[in-house]
Design an enzyme around this catalytic site. Structure first.
Site, PDB file in Angstrom:
ATOM      1  N   SER A   9       0.904  -1.107   0.053  1.00 17.23           N
ATOM      2  CA  SER A   9       0.046  -0.187   0.020  1.00 17.23           C
ATOM      3  C   SER A   9       1.009   1.208  -0.055  1.00 17.23           C
ATOM      4  O   SER A   9       1.622   1.503   1.014  1.00 17.23           O
ATOM      5  CB  SER A   9      -0.995   0.031   1.422  1.00 17.23           C
ATOM      6  OG  SER A   9      -1.432   1.059   1.352  1.00 17.23           O
ATOM      7  N   HIS A  34      -1.070  -1.150  -4.133  1.00 13.33           N
ATOM      8  CA  HIS A  34      -2.534  -0.766  -3.822  1.00 13.33           C
ATOM      9  C   HIS A  34      -2.401   0.694  -3.305  1.00 13.33           C
ATOM     10  O   HIS A  34      -1.672   1.141  -2.596  1.00 13.33           O
ATOM     11  CB  HIS A  34      -2.677  -1.480  -2.403  1.00 13.33           C
ATOM     12  CG  HIS A  34      -4.136  -1.608  -1.723  1.00 13.33           C
ATOM     13  ND1 HIS A  34      -5.107  -2.020  -2.180  1.00 13.33           N
ATOM     14  CD2 HIS A  34      -4.521  -0.693  -0.656  1.00 13.33           C
ATOM     15  CE1 HIS A  34      -6.138  -1.824  -1.341  1.00 13.33           C
ATOM     16  NE2 HIS A  34      -5.747  -0.804  -0.609  1.00 13.33           N
ATOM     17  N   ASP A  36      -4.657   3.987  -1.975  1.00 14.91           N
ATOM     18  CA  ASP A  36      -5.894   4.283  -1.222  1.00 14.91           C
ATOM     19  C   ASP A  36      -6.242   5.624  -1.533  1.00 14.91           C
ATOM     20  O   ASP A  36      -5.615   6.507  -1.298  1.00 14.91           O
ATOM     21  CB  ASP A  36      -5.341   4.269   0.171  1.00 14.91           C
ATOM     22  CG  ASP A  36      -5.348   2.840   0.691  1.00 14.91           C
ATOM     23  OD1 ASP A  36      -6.178   1.899   0.560  1.00 14.91           O
ATOM     24  OD2 ASP A  36      -4.225   2.368   1.245  1.00 14.91           O
ATOM     25  N   MET A  38      -8.759   8.618  -0.551  1.00 10.03           N
ATOM     26  CA  MET A  38      -9.739   8.993   0.853  1.00 10.03           C
ATOM     27  C   MET A  38     -10.004  10.345   0.473  1.00 10.03           C
ATOM     28  O   MET A  38      -9.324  11.417   0.172  1.00 10.03           O
ATOM     29  CB  MET A  38      -8.733   8.851   1.760  1.00 10.03           C
ATOM     30  CG  MET A  38      -8.196   7.331   2.268  1.00 10.03           C
ATOM     31  SD  MET A  38      -7.199   7.577   3.791  1.00 10.03           S
ATOM     32  CE  MET A  38      -6.613   5.831   3.849  1.00 10.03           C
ATOM     33  N   HIS A  67      -8.324   1.647  -4.014  1.00 11.44           N
ATOM     34  CA  HIS A  67      -9.397   1.337  -3.202  1.00 11.44           C
ATOM     35  C   HIS A  67     -10.048   2.793  -2.868  1.00 11.44           C
ATOM     36  O   HIS A  67      -9.249   3.741  -2.278  1.00 11.44           O
ATOM     37  CB  HIS A  67      -8.693   0.625  -2.074  1.00 11.44           C
ATOM     38  CG  HIS A  67      -9.457   0.484  -0.690  1.00 11.44           C
ATOM     39  ND1 HIS A  67      -8.787   0.390   0.538  1.00 11.44           N
ATOM     40  CD2 HIS A  67     -10.782   0.741  -0.433  1.00 11.44           C
ATOM     41  CE1 HIS A  67      -9.814   0.454   1.399  1.00 11.44           C
ATOM     42  NE2 HIS A  67     -10.913   0.535   0.835  1.00 11.44           N
ATOM     43  N   MET A  69     -12.072   5.216  -0.929  1.00 19.57           N
ATOM     44  CA  MET A  69     -12.843   5.366   0.232  1.00 19.57           C
ATOM     45  C   MET A  69     -13.413   6.759   0.060  1.00 19.57           C
ATOM     46  O   MET A  69     -12.941   7.904   0.801  1.00 19.57           O
ATOM     47  CB  MET A  69     -11.918   5.126   1.682  1.00 19.57           C
ATOM     48  CG  MET A  69     -11.606   4.000   2.139  1.00 19.57           C
ATOM     49  SD  MET A  69      -9.809   3.935   2.678  1.00 19.57           S
ATOM     50  CE  MET A  69      -8.834   3.613   1.396  1.00 19.57           C
ATOM     51  N   MET A 138     -12.245  -5.550   4.810  1.00 19.66           N
ATOM     52  CA  MET A 138     -11.330  -4.609   5.643  1.00 19.66           C
ATOM     53  C   MET A 138     -11.172  -5.304   6.879  1.00 19.66           C
ATOM     54  O   MET A 138     -12.308  -5.663   7.641  1.00 19.66           O
ATOM     55  CB  MET A 138     -12.142  -3.299   5.982  1.00 19.66           C
ATOM     56  CG  MET A 138     -12.212  -2.386   4.516  1.00 19.66           C
ATOM     57  SD  MET A 138     -10.672  -2.046   3.895  1.00 19.66           S
ATOM     58  CE  MET A 138      -9.708  -1.369   4.980  1.00 19.66           C
ATOM     59  N   ASP A 176      -7.367  -6.159   4.056  1.00 14.64           N
ATOM     60  CA  ASP A 176      -6.541  -4.799   3.967  1.00 14.64           C
ATOM     61  C   ASP A 176      -6.669  -4.130   5.380  1.00 14.64           C
ATOM     62  O   ASP A 176      -7.680  -4.071   5.866  1.00 14.64           O
ATOM     63  CB  ASP A 176      -7.393  -3.836   3.016  1.00 14.64           C
ATOM     64  CG  ASP A 176      -6.509  -2.551   2.873  1.00 14.64           C
ATOM     65  OD1 ASP A 176      -5.478  -2.277   3.426  1.00 14.64           O
ATOM     66  OD2 ASP A 176      -7.324  -1.678   1.991  1.00 14.64           O
ATOM     67  N   GLY A 178      -3.660  -4.018   8.763  1.00 10.24           N
ATOM     68  CA  GLY A 178      -3.019  -4.839   9.654  1.00 10.24           C
ATOM     69  C   GLY A 178      -2.298  -5.998   9.480  1.00 10.24           C
ATOM     70  O   GLY A 178      -2.193  -6.866  10.090  1.00 10.24           O
ATOM     71  N   GLY A 198       0.797  -2.247   4.172  1.00  8.64           N
ATOM     72  CA  GLY A 198       1.504  -0.892   4.180  1.00  8.64           C
ATOM     73  C   GLY A 198       2.407  -0.675   5.303  1.00  8.64           C
ATOM     74  O   GLY A 198       3.725  -0.727   4.935  1.00  8.64           O
ATOM     75  N   SER A 199       2.169  -0.323   6.462  1.00 10.71           N
ATOM     76  CA  SER A 199       3.030   0.060   7.351  1.00 10.71           C
ATOM     77  C   SER A 199       4.067  -1.022   7.688  1.00 10.71           C
ATOM     78  O   SER A 199       5.207  -0.844   7.868  1.00 10.71           O
ATOM     79  CB  SER A 199       2.403   0.418   8.678  1.00 10.71           C
ATOM     80  OG  SER A 199       1.485  -0.521   9.144  1.00 10.71           O
TER      81      SER A 199
HETATM   82  C1  DX5 Z   1      -6.587   1.661   5.385  1.00 10.83           C
HETATM   83  C2  DX5 Z   1      -6.001   1.569   3.871  1.00 10.83           C
HETATM   84  C3  DX5 Z   1      -5.125   0.500   3.897  1.00 10.83           C
HETATM   85  C4  DX5 Z   1      -3.762   0.878   4.715  1.00 10.83           C
HETATM   86  C5  DX5 Z   1      -3.111  -0.347   5.128  1.00 10.83           C
HETATM   87  O1  DX5 Z   1      -7.840   2.553   5.284  1.00 10.83           O
HETATM   88  O2  DX5 Z   1      -7.205   0.850   3.129  1.00 10.83           O
HETATM   89  O3  DX5 Z   1      -4.954   0.015   2.471  1.00 10.83           O
HETATM   90  O4  DX5 Z   1      -2.888   1.235   3.753  1.00 10.83           O
HETATM   91  O5  DX5 Z   1      -2.080  -0.036   6.098  1.00 10.83           O
HETATM   92  P1  DX5 Z   1      -1.810  -1.026   7.143  1.00 10.83           P
HETATM   93  O6  DX5 Z   1      -1.115  -2.423   6.401  1.00 10.83           O
HETATM   94  O7  DX5 Z   1      -0.657   0.056   7.825  1.00 10.83           O
HETATM   95  O8  DX5 Z   1      -2.676  -1.541   8.203  1.00 10.83           O
HETATM   96 ZN    ZN Z   2      -6.918  -0.026   1.049  1.00  9.82          ZN
END
Ligand code: DX5
Ligand code: ZN
Length: 220
Positions: A9, A34, A36, A38, A67, A69, A138, A176, A178, A198-199
């Protein structure tokens, strides 16, 4: 369908260096990037939009897994198709017209995905499953990276696997939020085959070996 795909991500990357970050992702063997989107309304956070995706497209041939949002995402189908999105995944909760919106995504030549929040039951997916290439479950509440995985969401992954089998359909199941080397195996066991991270990935300097740790955890 059931081959494992890793989707780093870019929300966790350095936004001032997207070209370099895309190159780093391309050096790994990850299948997707990926992205995101928002809008500060559907979720409290604001990230980036179709113009940024179009700029990223010039620097990467990876599959862009977008993705959204965003409230009423059907407004942006053309914009993302033109920006070069490959997959456009929209929230069931974000539109009054989920069926029509998914049809619109397909008509625009993209793969269509539907995503549900942790608080949304899977039953509402039933009437639209035949339209989708991907269901995203999610595993955190959307809006921010770096949140703790919600294990209760894995029951929903299992339920979607059953629904897919009953309906004789063929689509990917993505998770997606954690996802890391500790949680990914349970996601795969529940039946997911696309893993957004992501992180966990971007906290390391060496993205190649970090992606590898996820593959190893999947194989274990
Ligand atoms: C959260 C995003 C994720 C985010 C996940 O709303 O949809 O794609 O980047 O990040 P981690 O992997 O750090 O939870
Ligand atoms: Zn996402």
């Amino acid at each position: 369908m059931t081959s494992h795909k890793i989707a780093p991500s870019i929300l966790a990357a350095d936004y001032a260096n997207f070209a370099a970050e895309l190159k780093r992702i391309e050096e790994t063997d990850a299948e997707y990037v990926h992205i995101d989107i928002m809008d500060g309304q559907f979720v409290p956070n604001i990230s980036f939009g179709a113009d940024v995706v179009a700029s990223m497209r010039k620097h990467s041939k990876l599959v862009f897994d977008c993705h959204l949002m965003v409230v009423d995402p059907e407004r942006y189908v053309e914009a993302y198709a033109q920006a070069g999105a490959d997959i456009m995944t929209i929230h069931l909760e974000s539109t009054r017209h989920i069926h029509g919106a998914l049809q619109k995504i397909k008509a625009a030549g993209m793969k269509a995905g539907v995503v549900i929040n942790p608080g949304t039951p899977v039953g509402a997916l039933e009437p639209i499953l035949s339209l989708v290439d991907q269901v995203l479950i999610m595993t955190v509440n959307p809006g921010f990276g770096g949140q703790a995985f919600i294990p209760e969401c894995l029951d929903k992954v299992q339920k979607v696997v059953e629904m897919r089998q009953r309906a004789g359909l063929d689509f990917d199941i993505e998770v997606d939020g954690g996802v890391d080397d500790k949680t990914i195996a349970a996601c795969a066991k529940a039946g997911a085959n696309v893993f957004v991270a992501g992180s966990y990935l971007f906290k390391a300097d060496d993205l190649v070996s970090q992606v590898q740790t996820l593959r190893l955890a999947l194989d274990a």
